[in-house]
Design a protein around this motif. Structure first.
Motif, PDB file in Angstrom:
ATOM      1  N   GLU A 100     -37.609  -6.090  22.960  1.00 46.48           N
ATOM      2  CA  GLU A 100     -36.939  -5.000  23.686  1.00 46.48           C
ATOM      3  C   GLU A 100     -37.106  -3.630  23.039  1.00 46.48           C
ATOM      4  OE1 GLU A 100     -32.915  -6.085  25.043  1.00 46.48           O
ATOM      5  OE2 GLU A 100     -33.562  -8.165  25.064  1.00 46.48           O
ATOM      6  N   TRP A 101     -37.260  -3.587  21.712  1.00 43.61           N
ATOM      7  CA  TRP A 101     -37.424  -2.255  21.089  1.00 43.61           C
ATOM      8  C   TRP A 101     -38.390  -2.224  19.908  1.00 43.61           C
ATOM      9  CZ3 TRP A 101     -35.111  -2.247  16.124  1.00 43.61           C
ATOM     10  CH2 TRP A 101     -34.135  -3.212  15.907  1.00 43.61           C
ATOM     11  N   GLY A 102     -39.245  -3.258  19.843  1.00 40.60           N
ATOM     12  CA  GLY A 102     -40.361  -3.193  18.901  1.00 40.60           C
ATOM     13  C   GLY A 102     -40.010  -3.460  17.444  1.00 40.60           C
ATOM     14  N   TRP A 103     -38.903  -4.180  17.194  1.00 29.76           N
ATOM     15  CA  TRP A 103     -38.524  -4.546  15.812  1.00 29.76           C
ATOM     16  C   TRP A 103     -39.679  -5.285  15.152  1.00 29.76           C
ATOM     17  CZ3 TRP A 103     -36.139  -4.116  11.487  1.00 29.76           C
ATOM     18  CH2 TRP A 103     -35.884  -5.210  10.656  1.00 29.76           C
ATOM     19  N   ASN A 104     -40.069  -4.836  13.962  1.00 27.23           N
ATOM     20  CA  ASN A 104     -41.206  -5.446  13.292  1.00 27.23           C
ATOM     21  C   ASN A 104     -41.098  -5.189  11.787  1.00 27.23           C
ATOM     22  OD1 ASN A 104     -43.614  -6.705  12.874  1.00 27.23           O
ATOM     23  ND2 ASN A 104     -44.877  -4.956  13.482  1.00 27.23           N
ATOM     24  N   PRO A 105     -40.300  -5.995  11.066  1.00 25.89           N
ATOM     25  CA  PRO A 105     -40.052  -5.705   9.653  1.00 25.89           C
ATOM     26  C   PRO A 105     -41.321  -5.813   8.822  1.00 25.89           C
ATOM     27  CG  PRO A 105     -39.256  -7.893  10.217  1.00 25.89           C
ATOM     28  CD  PRO A 105     -39.667  -7.252  11.498  1.00 25.89           C
ATOM     29  N   VAL A 106     -41.348  -5.023   7.738  1.00 26.71           N
ATOM     30  CA  VAL A 106     -42.554  -4.915   6.913  1.00 26.71           C
ATOM     31  C   VAL A 106     -42.410  -5.713   5.612  1.00 26.71           C
ATOM     32  CG1 VAL A 106     -43.924  -3.243   5.591  1.00 26.71           C
ATOM     33  CG2 VAL A 106     -43.064  -2.622   7.865  1.00 26.71           C
ATOM     34  N   TRP A 107     -41.203  -5.748   5.074  1.00 31.68           N
ATOM     35  CA  TRP A 107     -41.002  -6.281   3.720  1.00 31.68           C
ATOM     36  C   TRP A 107     -40.728  -7.782   3.738  1.00 31.68           C
ATOM     37  CZ3 TRP A 107     -41.255  -3.375  -0.840  1.00 31.68           C
ATOM     38  CH2 TRP A 107     -41.455  -2.007  -0.656  1.00 31.68           C
ATOM     39  N   ASP A 108     -41.590  -8.548   3.048  1.00 32.40           N
ATOM     40  CA  ASP A 108     -41.297  -9.984   2.872  1.00 32.40           C
ATOM     41  C   ASP A 108     -40.657 -10.203   1.495  1.00 32.40           C
ATOM     42  OD1 ASP A 108     -43.296 -10.071   0.934  1.00 32.40           O
ATOM     43  OD2 ASP A 108     -44.770 -11.007   2.242  1.00 32.40           O
ATOM     44  N   ARG A 109     -40.371 -11.454   1.175  1.00 33.71           N
ATOM     45  CA  ARG A 109     -39.600 -11.744  -0.048  1.00 33.71           C
ATOM     46  C   ARG A 109     -40.345 -11.335  -1.314  1.00 33.71           C
ATOM     47  NH1 ARG A 109     -38.577 -17.625  -0.292  1.00 33.71           N
ATOM     48  NH2 ARG A 109     -39.261 -17.901  -2.433  1.00 33.71           N
ATOM     49  N   GLN A 110     -41.617 -11.645  -1.392  1.00 39.31           N
ATOM     50  CA  GLN A 110     -42.363 -11.354  -2.626  1.00 39.31           C
ATOM     51  C   GLN A 110     -42.493  -9.844  -2.845  1.00 39.31           C
ATOM     52  OE1 GLN A 110     -42.618 -13.728  -4.669  1.00 39.31           O
ATOM     53  NE2 GLN A 110     -42.039 -15.243  -3.138  1.00 39.31           N
ATOM     54  N   MET A 111     -42.753  -9.096  -1.785  1.00 32.31           N
ATOM     55  CA  MET A 111     -42.831  -7.634  -1.914  1.00 32.31           C
ATOM     56  C   MET A 111     -41.482  -7.065  -2.333  1.00 32.31           C
ATOM     57  SD  MET A 111     -44.835  -6.920   1.645  1.00 32.31           S
ATOM     58  CE  MET A 111     -44.476  -5.176   1.770  1.00 32.31           C
ATOM     59  N   MET A 112     -40.420  -7.608  -1.741  1.00 30.20           N
ATOM     60  CA  MET A 112     -39.076  -7.126  -2.047  1.00 30.20           C
ATOM     61  C   MET A 112     -38.724  -7.392  -3.517  1.00 30.20           C
ATOM     62  SD  MET A 112     -35.892  -8.584  -2.616  1.00 30.20           S
ATOM     63  CE  MET A 112     -35.790 -10.187  -1.836  1.00 30.20           C
ATOM     64  N   VAL A 113     -39.042  -8.601  -4.016  1.00 30.35           N
ATOM     65  CA  VAL A 113     -38.706  -8.945  -5.414  1.00 30.35           C
ATOM     66  C   VAL A 113     -39.445  -8.009  -6.371  1.00 30.35           C
ATOM     67  CG1 VAL A 113     -38.898 -10.743  -7.187  1.00 30.35           C
ATOM     68  CG2 VAL A 113     -38.093 -11.339  -4.890  1.00 30.35           C
ATOM     69  N   ASP A 114     -40.737  -7.791  -6.125  1.00 28.34           N
ATOM     70  CA  ASP A 114     -41.503  -6.862  -6.982  1.00 28.34           C
ATOM     71  C   ASP A 114     -40.874  -5.480  -6.978  1.00 28.34           C
ATOM     72  OD1 ASP A 114     -43.458  -8.627  -7.864  1.00 28.34           O
ATOM     73  OD2 ASP A 114     -44.765  -8.271  -6.128  1.00 28.34           O
ATOM     74  N   ASP A 115     -40.540  -5.004  -5.800  1.00 29.24           N
ATOM     75  CA  ASP A 115     -40.022  -3.638  -5.697  1.00 29.24           C
ATOM     76  C   ASP A 115     -38.622  -3.515  -6.315  1.00 29.24           C
ATOM     77  OD1 ASP A 115     -40.868  -1.052  -4.659  1.00 29.24           O
ATOM     78  OD2 ASP A 115     -39.012  -1.154  -3.494  1.00 29.24           O
ATOM     79  N   MET A 116     -37.773  -4.511  -6.130  1.00 31.67           N
ATOM     80  CA  MET A 116     -36.421  -4.471  -6.718  1.00 31.67           C
ATOM     81  C   MET A 116     -36.508  -4.445  -8.241  1.00 31.67           C
ATOM     82  SD  MET A 116     -33.797  -4.263  -4.690  1.00 31.67           S
ATOM     83  CE  MET A 116     -32.321  -5.020  -5.364  1.00 31.67           C
ATOM     84  N   LEU A 117     -37.352  -5.304  -8.820  1.00 37.13           N
ATOM     85  CA  LEU A 117     -37.463  -5.356 -10.289  1.00 37.13           C
ATOM     86  C   LEU A 117     -38.001  -4.022 -10.819  1.00 37.13           C
ATOM     87  CD1 LEU A 117     -38.747  -9.018 -10.801  1.00 37.13           C
ATOM     88  CD2 LEU A 117     -36.482  -8.134 -11.380  1.00 37.13           C
ATOM     89  N   ARG A 118     -38.988  -3.479 -10.117  1.00 34.88           N
ATOM     90  CA  ARG A 118     -39.562  -2.190 -10.549  1.00 34.88           C
ATOM     91  C   ARG A 118     -38.510  -1.081 -10.461  1.00 34.88           C
ATOM     92  NH1 ARG A 118     -40.460   1.994  -8.321  1.00 34.88           N
ATOM     93  NH2 ARG A 118     -40.088   1.178  -6.235  1.00 34.88           N
ATOM     94  N   ALA A 119     -37.830  -0.977  -9.324  1.00 36.89           N
ATOM     95  CA  ALA A 119     -36.891   0.133  -9.099  1.00 36.89           C
ATOM     96  C   ALA A 119     -35.683   0.041 -10.041  1.00 36.89           C
ATOM     97  CB  ALA A 119     -36.439   0.142  -7.643  1.00 36.89           C
ATOM     98  N   ILE A 120     -35.162  -1.160 -10.254  1.00 39.08           N
ATOM     99  CA  ILE A 120     -33.957  -1.274 -11.095  1.00 39.08           C
ATOM    100  C   ILE A 120     -34.315  -1.104 -12.570  1.00 39.08           C
ATOM    101  CG2 ILE A 120     -32.007  -2.773 -11.743  1.00 39.08           C
ATOM    102  CD1 ILE A 120     -32.183  -3.825  -8.800  1.00 39.08           C
ATOM    103  N   SER A 121     -35.482  -1.582 -12.990  1.00 35.30           N
ATOM    104  CA  SER A 121     -35.923  -1.337 -14.369  1.00 35.30           C
ATOM    105  C   SER A 121     -36.033   0.161 -14.602  1.00 35.30           C
ATOM    106  CB  SER A 121     -37.290  -1.949 -14.653  1.00 35.30           C
ATOM    107  OG  SER A 121     -37.263  -3.307 -14.423  1.00 35.30           O
ATOM    108  N   ALA A 122     -36.634   0.876 -13.668  1.00 30.29           N
ATOM    109  CA  ALA A 122     -36.806   2.333 -13.825  1.00 30.29           C
ATOM    110  C   ALA A 122     -35.446   3.025 -13.890  1.00 30.29           C
ATOM    111  CB  ALA A 122     -37.620   2.886 -12.670  1.00 30.29           C
ATOM    112  N   LYS A 123     -34.518   2.565 -13.046  1.00 28.42           N
ATOM    113  CA  LYS A 123     -33.166   3.152 -13.010  1.00 28.42           C
ATOM    114  C   LYS A 123     -32.457   2.941 -14.354  1.00 28.42           C
ATOM    115  CE  LYS A 123     -29.550   2.485  -9.672  1.00 28.42           C
ATOM    116  NZ  LYS A 123     -29.209   1.965  -8.352  1.00 28.42           N
TER     117      LYS A 123
END
Ligand code: AKB
Length: 318
Positions: free
Chosen positions: A291-314
């Motif tokens: 109905e409105w083109g929902w199409n998520p980009v982030w899967d689990r492995q990408m999310m885990v990499d990004d969370m670890l990177r962002a929180i380490s930097a923080k």
């Protein structure tokens, strides 16, 4: 350009929705509002900020009038685990803020987005590939508020033509502001604890499967739906949206793979366990896609990499 008001802007979603909206609509067109002093202090450094209680309809309406608001994002809510500690307060806050938002949206012809949740489902709901339209008999006050919110929002659309739209958010994983009082919060806390202490004590059972979304997808869900062509919306309140489904054991294994020194044990919170067991393991979000083109980009492995990177930097910037 539209003028947008975000109420309850100091929470986990609001603090990231504000810059997302500013990019789309311009800084002069996004107003952040919260009730709490410390939240407003933080918001003031990011956006035009107003402080008021969303349960005070007079104060709320003054802001809607002052900025000639076109769209309201109502993010005011006590979450599932907090709600069970004080169900009466959860009803008052969640439904009070929603009713005021609906009435003001009706009076000032605003569009209104109010998130629903996987909390709207219950034990009787099919747990695998949970359909868009299915049994909704939640066992928490949070869920009762969410089902009520979906029904009221559809009622205001059908009866008064108010442009209400909503998604059923699963757990949202992010590294901006911490969530608070939710059953899915473990999936955020685990990253902070992994980096700070190399250990996490999990409040949910190892095999407790739940749907999740990474914040960038959650933000796109809000604005994509609000910008969608109304003629294409068969549903309005509210759409299933998801990007991944996993359990604590899966997330532990993902982090362990990247940080071999990481350990996890369990201290089960019985209320959270019961709530999680009553929610879907995985949802079918095909209506949102159609109905409105929902199409998520982030899967689990990408999310885990990004969370670890962002929180380490923080943490290392502290
Ligand atoms: C909660 O756990 O209460 C929320 C939700 C899924 O709505 N994160």
């Amino acid at each position: 350009m539209k003028n947008i008001l975000v109420v309850g802007a100091g929470g986990q979603i609001g603090i990231e929705l504000i810059p997302h909206l500013q990019k789309l609509y311009g800084e002069d067109h996004v107003i952040a509002a919260d009730i709490k002093d410390e939240m407003c202090e933080k918001l003031k450094s990011m956006a035009i900020t107003e402080q008021f209680d969303a349960l005070d309809v007079k104060a709320y309406s003054q802001v809607v009038k002052k900025y000639q608001i076109d769209s309201i994002y109502n993010l005011v809510a006590l979450l599932s685990a907090t709600g069970e500690k004080n169900p009466q307060l959860a009803w008052q806050v969640n439904i009070g803020a929603l009713l005021n938002s609906l009435e003001l949206a009706k009076e000032y012809s605003c569009a209104l987005f109010t998130p629903s949740s996987i909390g709207a489902f219950g034990l009787d709901t099919p747990h695998q590939n949970t359909p868009q339209d299915t049994i909704m008999r939640p066992g928490t006050i949070y869920g009762v508020c969410k089902v009520t919110g979906e029904l009221l929002s559809d009622y205001y659309y059908a009866r008064f033509g108010v442009d209400t739209r909503s998604v059923r958010f699963p757990g949202i994983i992010s590294n901006g502001a911490l969530p608070g009082g939710g059953t899915t919060d473990y999936a955020v806390e685990i990253f902070y604890e992994a980096i700070k202490n190399k250990h996490f004590t999990c409040p949910l059972p190892a095999d407790s499967y739940l749907d999740m979304l990474y914040m960038p997808d959650a933000l796109n869900a809000c604005t994509q739906l609000m910008e969608a062509d109304p003629a294409k919306l068969k549903h309005r309140n509210s759409f299933n949206v998801t990007a991944m489904s996993f359990c604590p054991a899966d997330l532990y294994a993902d982090i362990k793979k990247r940080m071999p020194e990481f350990t996890m044990d369990y201290q089960i919170n019985p209320i959270m366990k019961e709530i999680a067991a009553s929610w879907p393991d995985s949802m079918d979000d095909s209506c949102a896609r159609q109905e409105w083109g929902w199409n998520p980009v982030w899967d689990r492995q990408m999310m885990v990499d990004d969370m670890l990177r962002a929180i380490s930097a923080k943490m290392s910037a502290l």
